[in-house]
Scaffold this motif. Structure first.
Motif, PDB file in Angstrom:
ATOM      1  N   MET A   1      54.637  31.718  50.609  1.00 48.68           N
ATOM      2  CA  MET A   1      54.193  32.386  51.797  1.00 48.68           C
ATOM      3  C   MET A   1      53.614  33.827  51.357  1.00 48.68           C
ATOM      4  O   MET A   1      52.382  34.259  51.656  1.00 48.68           O
ATOM      5  CB  MET A   1      55.211  32.515  53.052  1.00 48.68           C
ATOM      6  N   ALA A   2      54.254  34.486  50.539  1.00 46.40           N
ATOM      7  CA  ALA A   2      53.836  35.732  50.109  1.00 46.40           C
ATOM      8  C   ALA A   2      52.583  35.618  49.436  1.00 46.40           C
ATOM      9  O   ALA A   2      51.766  36.704  49.583  1.00 46.40           O
ATOM     10  CB  ALA A   2      55.149  36.483  49.299  1.00 46.40           C
ATOM     11  N   LEU A   3      52.351  34.553  48.490  1.00 41.68           N
ATOM     12  CA  LEU A   3      51.360  34.615  47.879  1.00 41.68           C
ATOM     13  C   LEU A   3      50.142  34.454  48.598  1.00 41.68           C
ATOM     14  O   LEU A   3      48.949  35.064  48.584  1.00 41.68           O
ATOM     15  CB  LEU A   3      51.599  33.424  46.807  1.00 41.68           C
ATOM     16  N   ASN A   4      50.227  33.543  49.817  1.00 41.40           N
ATOM     17  CA  ASN A   4      49.228  33.456  50.605  1.00 41.40           C
ATOM     18  C   ASN A   4      48.699  34.795  51.251  1.00 41.40           C
ATOM     19  O   ASN A   4      47.691  34.743  51.355  1.00 41.40           O
ATOM     20  CB  ASN A   4      49.334  32.339  51.662  1.00 41.40           C
ATOM     21  N   LYS A  10      43.786  40.459  49.879  1.00 45.40           N
ATOM     22  CA  LYS A  10      42.693  40.729  48.939  1.00 45.40           C
ATOM     23  C   LYS A  10      41.350  40.415  49.689  1.00 45.40           C
ATOM     24  O   LYS A  10      40.395  40.893  49.560  1.00 45.40           O
ATOM     25  CB  LYS A  10      43.256  39.954  47.915  1.00 45.40           C
ATOM     26  N   GLU A  11      41.217  39.015  50.188  1.00 44.66           N
ATOM     27  CA  GLU A  11      39.991  38.704  50.795  1.00 44.66           C
ATOM     28  C   GLU A  11      39.420  39.483  51.776  1.00 44.66           C
ATOM     29  O   GLU A  11      38.376  39.932  51.892  1.00 44.66           O
ATOM     30  CB  GLU A  11      40.118  37.284  50.981  1.00 44.66           C
ATOM     31  N   ARG A  16      35.618  43.774  53.836  1.00 46.77           N
ATOM     32  CA  ARG A  16      35.337  45.319  54.453  1.00 46.77           C
ATOM     33  C   ARG A  16      34.452  46.012  53.257  1.00 46.77           C
ATOM     34  O   ARG A  16      33.637  46.685  53.867  1.00 46.77           O
ATOM     35  CB  ARG A  16      36.763  45.937  54.645  1.00 46.77           C
ATOM     36  N   LYS A  17      34.691  45.741  52.092  1.00 49.87           N
ATOM     37  CA  LYS A  17      34.073  46.533  50.875  1.00 49.87           C
ATOM     38  C   LYS A  17      32.550  45.907  51.100  1.00 49.87           C
ATOM     39  O   LYS A  17      31.636  46.655  51.031  1.00 49.87           O
ATOM     40  CB  LYS A  17      34.771  46.141  49.689  1.00 49.87           C
TER      41      LYS A  17
END
Length: 736
Positions: A1-4, A10-11, A16-17
């Motif tokens: 779950m933490a990985l997702n 990150k996405e 936003r960038k």
């Protein structure tokens, strides 16, 4: 779950960038209201197409849309209409938002673009090959707005940059499409940077070994190249500053793809390719001073370094047809090395990098009017529904800067044509029916033939005849795109009608002989009488080039030998080059689509796949499957022309089968070297040699060696052993 969660965070950061970058890029070129519309387009995309929606590579579609929009504005120089089209594309394609809704919110131009992009998407969803007849619909879409073409190119460029995320099959398919259609199209539109990057990326995924080799060599020689460029530039900078010019000088390494082409063309090693880089001088000049200051720089360069007169290219006085302007020369630099020097202004450089779209930024410049006329020509030519992608690339030339000729109609109307246009071109310019019936003309009250080349100020009156029909050799007379397009269509119509007459004649005659015309019989007749296509064969019947008595004799022989032919075809279903064997082994060597075994297959002779190679199957037109290596020289052509006939394939076991492999060897023509090679192969490695041929020239030998090996590991070991023999220069596998 933490990985997702980490991935999702990150996405979102990337979204936003990219969004901030897009707004930053848009602001200098647009008004506040335009930027608000771009925000609205993105919000509509996110509302109807949530962030979790992903493409086939697993990327977020919202991020993909933003990155395509960044390519559109930063690298193509387009403005808000194209940017909004890029942002709305996925939302409209998946049906979340209708084209009508887009038109109400963003206007007719944005709706026109999204409608064109949807049509392209529908073509790809049908699995249409880019050389299929139906692909002409894509070109009809192009005719609506040139920005549709540019958006597709931007999308393909962005996809190529992220191609590593796609499956191996998708990598090959997309690379094939880009190599065949989109890179050449970018070149035609003057998008040289994009064309070069596409070619490099295609090579990276279709010829990775050579790509990596050249990239490694470039990295190893970077320090020496940088040092040489500095030494070359320093004296030029000093002289140009003294003359009060505003400029920038850059050293540019040539692309991996272009270096690879030079290695192949010159049949040489990487170290022997001398022109690995070019020097570019970019001037900050006022429009009226551009030409004079470019020649001023040329004078400075050639005063310092000896020029090669045969390598001067003046595309400033007469720009290329796609708008490219630059002054090129090649000079002898330090250490007696030839160096290419390109001289251009900032405006010329932007046009060179962003293509014709860059003209739109220069209001009042001659390119703006030329762009409108060029767009009109695109629409006119693409109205022909029979025009295909190959015709577009091979026949259509941009006429922006070509020299022109002005002539008058009998009523005194002025018509403009490309310089070199003939009376026949003028006839097609008036109307396609006038062109098809043209027998000549009266120019300045004098009778002239259809091939008469028009001159400025000519008064032209076309003469026609009702019994005149277009002829194939007229293609050598016309020079304008419109005339070529209309003429090709007329010739196709004539050939089609003749073929239909021929088919009716054949069906009627076969019926008298108590036969039916089946596809199998028709293909056999076409092959037996040595015609390329069924239509050519039918036309030959219609114009009495094929005698019906010969057809009847062939069918009678076919009946008598049917059983014998069937047996013969069965025997041919496997290749007979396997060492000491005429048939394939009893156990399965290949597995097709992971479910078919004991299939009728052949190993393709063009690339000679062996156990361990990455392979694919290709369904042959006469039945059976041919097995090719994935890096077969014909792979790209097969994927682009006949993608629907590609079948997944893999090896299941090596068995005791031997496979044929051919090697090309070069080295010093020394006594005993051939003996050394044959001893290593037959005695040391116990590999059976089928054939060996050696040619020598000026102390260098070049040999072709055919051997039988068990698998790719055996072949790799063999190549390594031969390379270690003293006096051997290169060893490469034929068909790579």
């Amino acid at each position: 779950m933490a990985l997702n969660l980490e991935i999702k965070d990150k996405e979102r950061t990337e979204i936003r960038k990219a969004y901030r970058q897009l707004l930053l890029a848009c602001k200098p070129l647009m008004e506040a209201a335009d930027v608000d519309l771009i925000r609205k387009a993105l919000n509509m995309t996110r509302m109807h197409n949530p962030e979790v929606a992903r493409n086939e590579a697993g990327e977020l579609k919202v991020l993909e849309s933003l990155e395509v929009a960044l390519v559109v504005i930063n690298e193509l120089g387009l403005s808000r209409v194209a940017v909004m089209g890029a942002l709305l594309y996925d939302t409209v394609v998946d049906g979340s938002v209708s084209v009508d809704e887009v038109e109400r919110t963003f206007g007719k131009q944005v709706a026109l673009i999204t409608r064109g992009l949807v049509k392209v998407s529908e073509l790809y969803n049908k699995g249409t090959s880019i050389q299929n007849d139906n692909f002409r619909k894509l070109l009809l879409t192009f005719a609506e707005d040139i920005r549709v073409v540019l958006l597709i190119i931007a999308n393909r460029l962005r996809t190529m940059r992220n191609l590593a995320l796609y499956s191996a099959e998708d990598q090959q398919r997309i690379s094939s499409e880009v190599a065949y259609l989109y890179a050449p199209m970018a070149h035609r539109l003057g998008l040289y940077n994009i064309k070069s990057e596409m070619e490099d990326l295609v090579m990276k995924f279709t010829n990775r070994e050579m790509y990596s080799f050249i990239a490694k060599k470039l990295n190893e020689t970077k320090r020496a190249r940088d040092k040489y460029i500095r030494e070359f530039i320093e004296p030029l900078e000093e002289q140009l500053k003294k003359q009060g010019l505003k400029f920038e000088i850059k050293g540019r390494t040539k692309t991996i793809h272009s270096i690879y082409n030079k290695i192949k063309k010159q049949n040489t090693e990487f170290e022997n390719v001398y022109d690995l880089f070019a020097i570019r001088v970019i001037l900050d000049s006022e429009l009226e001073k551009e030409k004079a200051e470019c020649w001023q720089v040329y004078s400075v360069v050639t005063d310092k370094y000896q020029p090669n007169p045969s390598r001067l290219r003046d595309w400033i006085s007469v720009p290329k047809s796609n708008g490219y302007e630059s002054l090129h020369t090649t000079v002898l630099g330090p250490e007696s090395k030839w160096v290419e020097v390109q001289i251009r202004t900032e405006r010329m450089n932007e046009v060179a990098e962003k293509g014709l779209a860059a003209h739109w930024k220069y209001k009042g410049h001659k390119g703006e009017k030329g762009m409108d006329e060029w767009l009109s020509n695109v629409r006119e030519i693409l109205e022909n529904p029979e025009l295909n992608a190959v015709d577009f690339i091979d026949d259509f030339k941009l006429d922006l800067y070509d020299e022109e000729v002005f002539v008058f109609t009998p009523k005194g109307d002025l018509r403009r044509l490309k310089k070199g246009a003939t009376v026949l071109d003028f006839a097609f310019e008036i109307h396609s029916e006038v062109g098809k019936k043209c027998v000549g003309g009266r120019v300045n009250n004098k009778n002239v033939p259809i091939k008469y080349v028009l001159k400025n100020g000519d008064h032209v009156d076309i003469q026609t005849a009702s019994n005149q029909e277009p002829k194939k050799d007229w293609l050598n007379i016309v020079v304008t795109s419109k005339a070529k397009s209309k003429l090709k269509q007329a010739l196709r119509d004539i050939e089609y009608k003749e073929a239909e007459i021929g088919r009716e004649m054949l069906v009627r005659r076969l019926k008298n002989w108590k036969y039916e015309l089946s596809d199998q019989l028709l293909n056999q007749l076409v092959k037996a009488f040595r015609y390329k296509t069924v239509q050519d064969f039918m036309r030959a019947i219609a114009i009495d080039k094929v005698d019906f008595s010969r057809i009847k004799e062939f069918i009678i022989r076919l009946d008598k030998k049917e059983d014998e032919t069937a047996e013969h075809d069965k025997e041919r279903s496997a290749e007979k080059f396997v060492s000491g064997k005429d048939t394939l082994p009893d156990d399965d060597v290949l597995m097709i689509d992971k479910s078919l075994t004991n299939v009728d297959y052949k190993l393709a002779k063009c690339c000679n796949p062996i156990f361990g190679d990455e392979i694919f199957g290709f369904v042959a037109s006469m039945g059976g499957i041919k097995i090719h290596r994935k890096n077969c020289p014909n792979a790209i052509d097969m994927h682009t022309k006949f993608g629907y006939r590609i079948v997944k394939a893999q090896w299941t076991s090596g068995s005791d089968t031997s496979y044929q492999a051919t090697l090309k060897i070069t080295g010093v023509d020394d006594i005993g070297i051939v003996t050394n090679i044959s001893q290593v192969i037959s005695k040391e490695l116990k590999i059976k040699i089928r054939s060996m041929s050696i040619d020598s020239h000026e102390g260098i030998f070049e040999g072709t060696l055919t051997v039988f090996v068990d698998n790719i590991n055996s072949l790799t070991a063999l190549i390594r052993k031969i390379k270690n023999i003293r006096g051997v220069y290169t060893v490469s596998r034929v068909g790579a």
